[in-house]
Design an enzyme around this catalytic site. Sequence first.
Site, PDB file in Angstrom:
ATOM      1  N   SER A  18       9.776  51.238  35.723  1.00 27.66           N
ATOM      2  CA  SER A  18      10.722  50.532  35.005  1.00 27.66           C
ATOM      3  C   SER A  18      10.578  49.146  35.778  1.00 27.66           C
ATOM      4  O   SER A  18      10.092  49.024  36.844  1.00 27.66           O
ATOM      5  CB  SER A  18      11.963  51.162  35.766  1.00 27.66           C
ATOM      6  N   TYR A  51      17.588  54.603  42.996  1.00 28.14           N
ATOM      7  CA  TYR A  51      16.908  54.962  41.615  1.00 28.14           C
ATOM      8  C   TYR A  51      15.394  54.127  41.583  1.00 28.14           C
ATOM      9  O   TYR A  51      14.293  54.700  41.316  1.00 28.14           O
ATOM     10  CB  TYR A  51      17.819  54.833  40.606  1.00 28.14           C
ATOM     11  N   LYS A  67      11.357  54.789  41.746  1.00 32.18           N
ATOM     12  CA  LYS A  67      10.286  54.572  40.884  1.00 32.18           C
ATOM     13  C   LYS A  67       9.111  53.908  41.527  1.00 32.18           C
ATOM     14  O   LYS A  67       7.764  54.202  41.384  1.00 32.18           O
ATOM     15  CB  LYS A  67      10.457  53.556  39.654  1.00 32.18           C
TER      16      LYS A  67
END
Length: 338
Positions: free
Chosen positions: A124, A149, A153
């Site tokens: 991302s 989050y 990643k």
Amino acid sequence: MTVLVTGGAGYIGSHTCLELIAQGYDIVVTDNFCNSLPEAVNRLKTLSGTDFPFYRADVRDADAMDGIFKNHEIECVIHFAGLKAVGESVRLPLMYYGNNIASTVQLCEAMKRARVKKFIFSSSATVYNGDNDMPYTETSRVGDCANPYGRTKYMCEQILRDVSAAEKDWSVVLLRYFNPIGAHESGQIGEEPDGIPNNLMPYIAQTAVGRREYLPVFGADYETPDGTGVRDYIHVADLARGHVAAIRYCKQYTGCDEFNLGTGRGTSVLELVSAFEQATGVKIPYRIEARRPGDLPLYYAATDKAAKVLDWRAEKTIAQACADSWRWQSRNPNGYKA
Ligand code: NAD
Ligand code: WQD
């Protein structure tokens, strides 16, 4: 070539499944439906006219994964499965680390046991440090992420880099998606968030269909042309093609490489609202509200590396994405639920 797609019932995974089938790949799909519904898989089968193997399984279930690798001659894995809600990751960090990190590690272990060496990872733009100059290039600084989050990643990227350094014949591709929007042109598959949408496009689409009273615009006092946040919105069908380009690259490359998948253009919240209204003829009521904590004013992708190395570029316009999102939402006002 047979490709295992984890999280294939989800938003980006489902569109990529269709593109893989269209490009002649055999697919095997797995999903535990923690953020999707079996109806997505039914529709994929109907739309593609292909009865591909589907396994309802958690990627962290080693026996289930070993079984899948045993039953099929898989050559490449695309790992979409994961949790992605930023706010939820702040409230439930262990759930995010427990799923996103463990699923990636367990999947690599299962791949090692099965001698599968091509891995494409859903990363991302959130891995980039917000202090970078614009646009974000693949060499911009990563890390120091704003939420758990984003950190999952970032950590998965580090893990996969270490794995590829140890496994010299592996080919790992990290795809850093910017802001995916739109839906398949058939209007049969699309994005259906559980509960109140966190992301802008589903919020606009649900407002248009009458499920939300108005769109809250989070801040109109940023240093951007109209004061609202600017992002690089990319049509999910373009993103799906990016995965096919990454598979082609894996065939002639070993190591770990990363690519931005974006359009290179920024669009503000109000510009997206206006593009949606123009594409659909539906008025979107909105109210300017306070900034959302953690939001950056503006970011977009540098796209040169993906163009040069993967021979991939985003092709669809914002207008097409708005029309496709609306086709999906208006024909399926409650998503995949009857
Ligand atoms: P999504 O939630 O629609 O799809 C993810 C799918 O994975 C869901 O169907 C869910 O049920 C499944 N899943 C989750 N954990 C699982 C597990 N342990 N085992 C098996 N299945 C599991 O999300 P999406 O938007 O399609 O995103 C796909 C990937 O791309 C995610 O990894 C996400 O973090 C990443 N990503 C998404 C965006 C975005 O804005 N949508 C942007 C950048 C990166
Ligand atoms: C876009 C713009 C909001 C909703 C998130 C994740 C990121 C990535 C993509 C997975 C911002 C504004 C939004 C609303 C609004 N996901 N907005 N009203 O925040 O760029 O990225 O999704 O990797 O990690 O952080 O996307 O769609 O939430 O917001 O005004 O109801 O729309 O403030 O400027 P974001 P978004």
